[in-house]
Structure formats: structure tokens, C-alpha cells
Design a protein around this motif. Structure first.
Motif, PDB file in Angstrom:
ATOM      1  N   UNK A 244       2.390  30.973 -12.822  1.00  0.00           N
ATOM      2  CA  UNK A 244       2.385  31.313 -14.257  1.00  0.00           C
ATOM      3  C   UNK A 244       2.387  32.725 -14.434  1.00  0.00           C
ATOM      4  N   UNK A 245       2.990  32.972 -15.610  1.00  0.00           N
ATOM      5  CA  UNK A 245       2.903  34.209 -16.328  1.00  0.00           C
ATOM      6  C   UNK A 245       2.126  33.969 -17.654  1.00  0.00           C
ATOM      7  N   UNK A 246       1.110  34.656 -18.028  1.00  0.00           N
ATOM      8  CA  UNK A 246       0.633  34.692 -19.202  1.00  0.00           C
ATOM      9  C   UNK A 246       0.678  35.874 -20.166  1.00  0.00           C
ATOM     10  N   UNK A 247       1.331  35.854 -21.079  1.00  0.00           N
ATOM     11  CA  UNK A 247       1.615  37.096 -21.913  1.00  0.00           C
ATOM     12  C   UNK A 247       0.880  37.128 -23.351  1.00  0.00           C
ATOM     13  N   UNK A 248       0.051  37.947 -23.507  1.00  0.00           N
ATOM     14  CA  UNK A 248      -0.746  38.066 -24.838  1.00  0.00           C
ATOM     15  C   UNK A 248       0.097  38.383 -25.873  1.00  0.00           C
TER      16      UNK A 248
ATOM     17  N   UNK B 135       9.528  17.770 -15.753  1.00  0.00           N
ATOM     18  CA  UNK B 135       8.761  18.074 -14.878  1.00  0.00           C
ATOM     19  C   UNK B 135       7.208  18.611 -15.122  1.00  0.00           C
ATOM     20  N   UNK B 136       7.096  18.809 -16.367  1.00  0.00           N
ATOM     21  CA  UNK B 136       5.746  19.228 -17.082  1.00  0.00           C
ATOM     22  C   UNK B 136       4.751  18.246 -16.997  1.00  0.00           C
ATOM     23  N   UNK B 137       3.679  18.549 -16.621  1.00  0.00           N
ATOM     24  CA  UNK B 137       2.353  17.652 -16.503  1.00  0.00           C
ATOM     25  C   UNK B 137       1.923  16.825 -17.808  1.00  0.00           C
ATOM     26  N   UNK B 138       2.573  17.340 -18.886  1.00  0.00           N
ATOM     27  CA  UNK B 138       2.233  16.765 -20.050  1.00  0.00           C
ATOM     28  C   UNK B 138       3.675  16.539 -20.983  1.00  0.00           C
TER      29      UNK B 138
ATOM     30  N   UNK C 160      15.220  31.151 -18.258  1.00  0.00           N
ATOM     31  CA  UNK C 160      15.916  29.758 -18.109  1.00  0.00           C
ATOM     32  C   UNK C 160      15.392  28.962 -17.221  1.00  0.00           C
ATOM     33  N   UNK C 161      14.946  29.600 -15.953  1.00  0.00           N
ATOM     34  CA  UNK C 161      14.158  28.871 -14.794  1.00  0.00           C
ATOM     35  C   UNK C 161      12.678  28.493 -15.168  1.00  0.00           C
ATOM     36  N   UNK C 162      12.201  28.976 -16.164  1.00  0.00           N
ATOM     37  CA  UNK C 162      10.847  28.789 -16.509  1.00  0.00           C
ATOM     38  C   UNK C 162      10.558  27.860 -17.709  1.00  0.00           C
ATOM     39  N   UNK C 163       9.633  27.099 -17.538  1.00  0.00           N
ATOM     40  CA  UNK C 163       8.985  26.170 -18.796  1.00  0.00           C
ATOM     41  C   UNK C 163       8.387  27.378 -19.397  1.00  0.00           C
TER      42      UNK C 163
ATOM     43  N   UNK D 176      -1.073  33.107 -26.815  1.00  0.00           N
ATOM     44  CA  UNK D 176      -0.609  33.419 -25.466  1.00  0.00           C
ATOM     45  C   UNK D 176       0.651  32.728 -25.360  1.00  0.00           C
ATOM     46  N   UNK D 177       1.589  33.444 -24.767  1.00  0.00           N
ATOM     47  CA  UNK D 177       3.002  33.071 -24.171  1.00  0.00           C
ATOM     48  C   UNK D 177       2.764  32.721 -22.731  1.00  0.00           C
ATOM     49  N   UNK D 178       3.003  31.482 -22.307  1.00  0.00           N
ATOM     50  CA  UNK D 178       3.134  30.995 -20.894  1.00  0.00           C
ATOM     51  C   UNK D 178       4.506  30.669 -20.227  1.00  0.00           C
ATOM     52  N   UNK D 179       4.758  31.337 -19.144  1.00  0.00           N
ATOM     53  CA  UNK D 179       5.932  30.914 -18.399  1.00  0.00           C
ATOM     54  C   UNK D 179       5.546  30.221 -17.212  1.00  0.00           C
ATOM     55  N   UNK D 180       5.858  28.979 -16.904  1.00  0.00           N
ATOM     56  CA  UNK D 180       5.417  28.155 -15.874  1.00  0.00           C
ATOM     57  C   UNK D 180       6.621  27.995 -14.950  1.00  0.00           C
TER      58      UNK D 180
END
Length: 365
Positions: free
Chosen positions: A175-179, A201-204, A251-254, A261-265
């Protein structure tokens, strides 16, 4: 050369330069000493202490039975030698992997220090608001690198365990978490590229009524979900130029926006000793930050500053006066998406088709 903002410049030297084994060992000892001992650590040692003597019992019984055979004097040394060789091979491989893991932690720690970041090798139950951090048990974040200056950016790995009866599955993410400069509505961009025939593929998963179609051909890259009533806000935040940047670089991140916070998974492999990977990660973050900085101007029209209009002022007298200013933040309705039923219906439909395909020919006979 350390970077003030990831993506502009960074020093990859600690990732590739030769390391002193003694310094790696000292780094590991210091890390071990700083980590508090938990009840789980004690349990592991107790279980191992019990398993070793009990594990020897079947081995002794095996050699006793082999010794009674006519060819026992030949078979016993051969089997014993094979077991010793296998044990030595396993131990040597484990030791190499342990040394490799310690060296990676040492390199990442020095890499973080050289590039204005902090490093944490292990964080139990991290307090991040993203969807992957509130699911399952035994939640652990590892190899987390976080920028010192604001807005903070964190790179790391996260894993959790989902138990279904006696079975358990471990899920691992990068993950990447961007404030961000302000809190925003809960929005998810589900990347199409990493989905399967069974769905996300997301857990939710999220209800279909919260799905918002994007302009242009961006639906080929992402499925966007936003709280009902926030469609116009989502289109403002994800304007065509911002969506183009996400399609080009992420495009390869969810993607998930939650609170500020902006998350890239993605899959594990974010915190690595590969300089090319870090160059790509820093470049991706820098490209996104240059666009999402404008999100700080967004305000939720559902929020009104209480002090803007006195409590005893009738609504009618406020007509013609300047509208009250809206504070940063998100109304309760937009803070979290409503969750859906996941892939249950897809799986049920698939099993139903299989059952029909099996029984219909039997009925026709």
C-alpha cells in the motif's frame, strides 16, 4: 542527495552498496531490544520446547524398527545420514533467508534515513482508516517507510488473517498512503485490470447503487463508487484531467479515499531494495500529488459553520446576507460507503448454472 518531495530526487545508495555483516547484526540486535516481548512470543517458545522432545519419540521408534530388520545395519546409517543431510540443508536455507531478511531491514532503514523518511519494520494493528486495515485478525504492517515532512506519504506492506471455521487464510497487500489537505468523501476506484471473472479483488464490495459511471473511456480502467448523493462531488474531484493522470500512472492500483488519506493498494512488493521500483513509486506519487493538491479547495455543501449564523436568528432574516462559510470536512452521510454482498450472488449464480447443466440432461432422459 535526499528528497524533500518523493519523485523529485532520491538517494538509492543504501539499497545497493555493500554492507558490513557486523553492522547488520548490530542493527538486528538493536531492533530486537526495542521490540517489546509479547505473550505470543512466550507461547511460541513454550510450544517449541514441548514439540522438540515429543518429536524425537517417533524418530527413535522408527530407528528401533529399522534396526530389527535383516538389513538394519545398512539401512539405519543410510536413513540417519539422509535425515542429517536434509536437516542441514533446511537449516542452511532458513539461515540464509533470515540473514537476507535482516539485511533488507537494514538497507530499508538506512534508505529511509537518507531520504527524509522514518522506518518501522513491524507495526501491530496499525491505525490507518483504509479498508484493508480493518479486516480479519492478526493485523500486521511491515517495512513501513513514512516521509518526515508534510504531506506525509507512507509505503509499506500489510497482512491480516481471515478465519472460517477451522480454516484460515492470510492476505498480503502492498500500500501507499498519501496524506491529503482535507477530509473527502469515501470514494473507491476499483481497478479493472486486477479483477477476475468472480468480481473485485478487494476485500470489501460496495452496493451497485453507489456505482458512478465516469466520463470518456475511464470505465475501462476503474469502477468508481461514491456515497449516494455525492455523485457531483465525485465528478468534481475526479475530473477528466485527474482521471487521465490516474489511468496513466495508477491503473494497476486499487484506489481508496477515506477521511484525509488517499490509499493505493497492490500486491506485496512496495517496500523493496530495488531502486527502479522506488523510482517508479516516487514518480507515481509525485504525479498524483501534483493533481490532487487542488482537492483542498473542495467543501461539502452539506456542512455549515454553526457560528456563521446566530442560533436565535430566524431563517427569513438571513435571506440576502452572505452565505455562511462551509468548514472543511464531510457530512456523516458521505464518510463511509455502504457495503454490498460481495461475490456471493456471482458464486451462487455460477453454482446454479453448474447444477442445471448437470441435472437437465438427466431429466431429459
Amino acid at each position: 542527495m535526499s528528497s524533500l518531495r518523493p519523485g523529485l530526487a532520491f538517494d538509492p545508495t543504501p539499497l545497493t552498496e555493500p554492507v558490513d555483516a557486523r553492522r547488520v547484526h548490530e542493527h538486528h540486535q538493536a531492533h530486537k531490544a526495542s521490540r517489546p516481548r509479547t505473550a505470543g512470543d512466550v507461547i511460541v517458545w513454550v510450544v517449541m520446547a514441548l514439540l522438540v522432545p515429543f518429536g524425537l519419540i517417533p524418530v527413535v521408534m522408527l530407528f528401533t524398527d529399522l534396526a530389527r530388520l535383516p538389513a538394519g545395519p545398512v539401512i539405519v546409517p543410510v536413513v540417519f545420514g539422509g535425515m542429517i543431510a536434509a536437516t542441514v540443508l533446511i537449516i542452511s536455507r532458513v539461515r540464509r533467508q533470515v540473514r537476507r531478511d535482516r539485511e533488507i531491514r537494514y538497507r530499508l532503514d538506512r534508505f529511509a534515513a537518507a531520504n527524509s523518511m522514518t522506518y518501522q519494520s513491524r507495526v501491530a494493528n496499525p491505525s490507518l482508516p483504509g479498508m484493508i486495515f480493518s479486516i480479519g485478525g492478526d493485523r500486521i504492517t511491515t517495512d513501513a517507510l513514512r516521509t518526515v515532512t508534510s504531506p506525509h506519504v507512507e509505503y509499506g506492506h500489510h497482512q491480516y488473517v481471515v478465519r472460517r471455521g477451522k480454516r484460515s487464510t492470510t492476505f498480503r497487500w502492498g500500500y501507499i498512503a498519501i496524506e491529503l489537505g482535507t477530509a473527502l468523501p469515501h470514494i473507491v476506484l476499483d481497478a479493472v485490470a486486477n479483477n477476475s471473472i468472480l468480481g473485485t479483488n478487494l476485500p470489501t464490495s460496495f452496493g451497485a447503487q453507489q456505482r458512478l459511471s465516469l466520463e470518456g473511456d475511464f470505465d475501462r480502467y476503474f469502477e468508481l463508487y461514491c456515497p449516494e448523493g455525492y455523485e457531483r462531488d465525485a465528478l468534481y474531484l475526479f475530473s477528466p484531467d485527474i482521471m487521465a493522470r490516474f489511468a496513466d500512472t495508477a491503473a494497476l492500483f486499487d484506489v481508496e479515499i477515506v477521511d484525509n488519506t488517499l490509499f493505493l493498494y497492490t500486491g506485496p512488493g512496495i517496500s523493496t531494495v530495488n531502486p527502479e521500483m522506488w523510482a517508479w513509486l516516487f514518480g507515481t506519487v509525485s504525479a498524483l500529488q501534483s493533481k490532487v493538491d487542488q482537492w483542498t479547495r473542495w467543501r461539502d455543501e452539506r456542512l455549515l459553520e454553526p457560528s456563521a449564523v446566530p442560533a436565535d436568528t430566524p431563517v427569513a432574516t438571513s435571506v440576502g446576507t452572505p452565505p455562511p462559510s462551509r468548514p472543511p470536512g464531510v457530512a456523516m452521510k458521505g464518510r463511509r460507503l455502504r457495503r454490498g454482498r460481495g461475490n456471493v450472488w456471482i458464486i451462487f449464480g455460477f453454482l446454479t448454472l453448474v447444477a442445471l447443466g448437470w441435472f437437465l440432461p438427466l431429466l431429459a432422459v
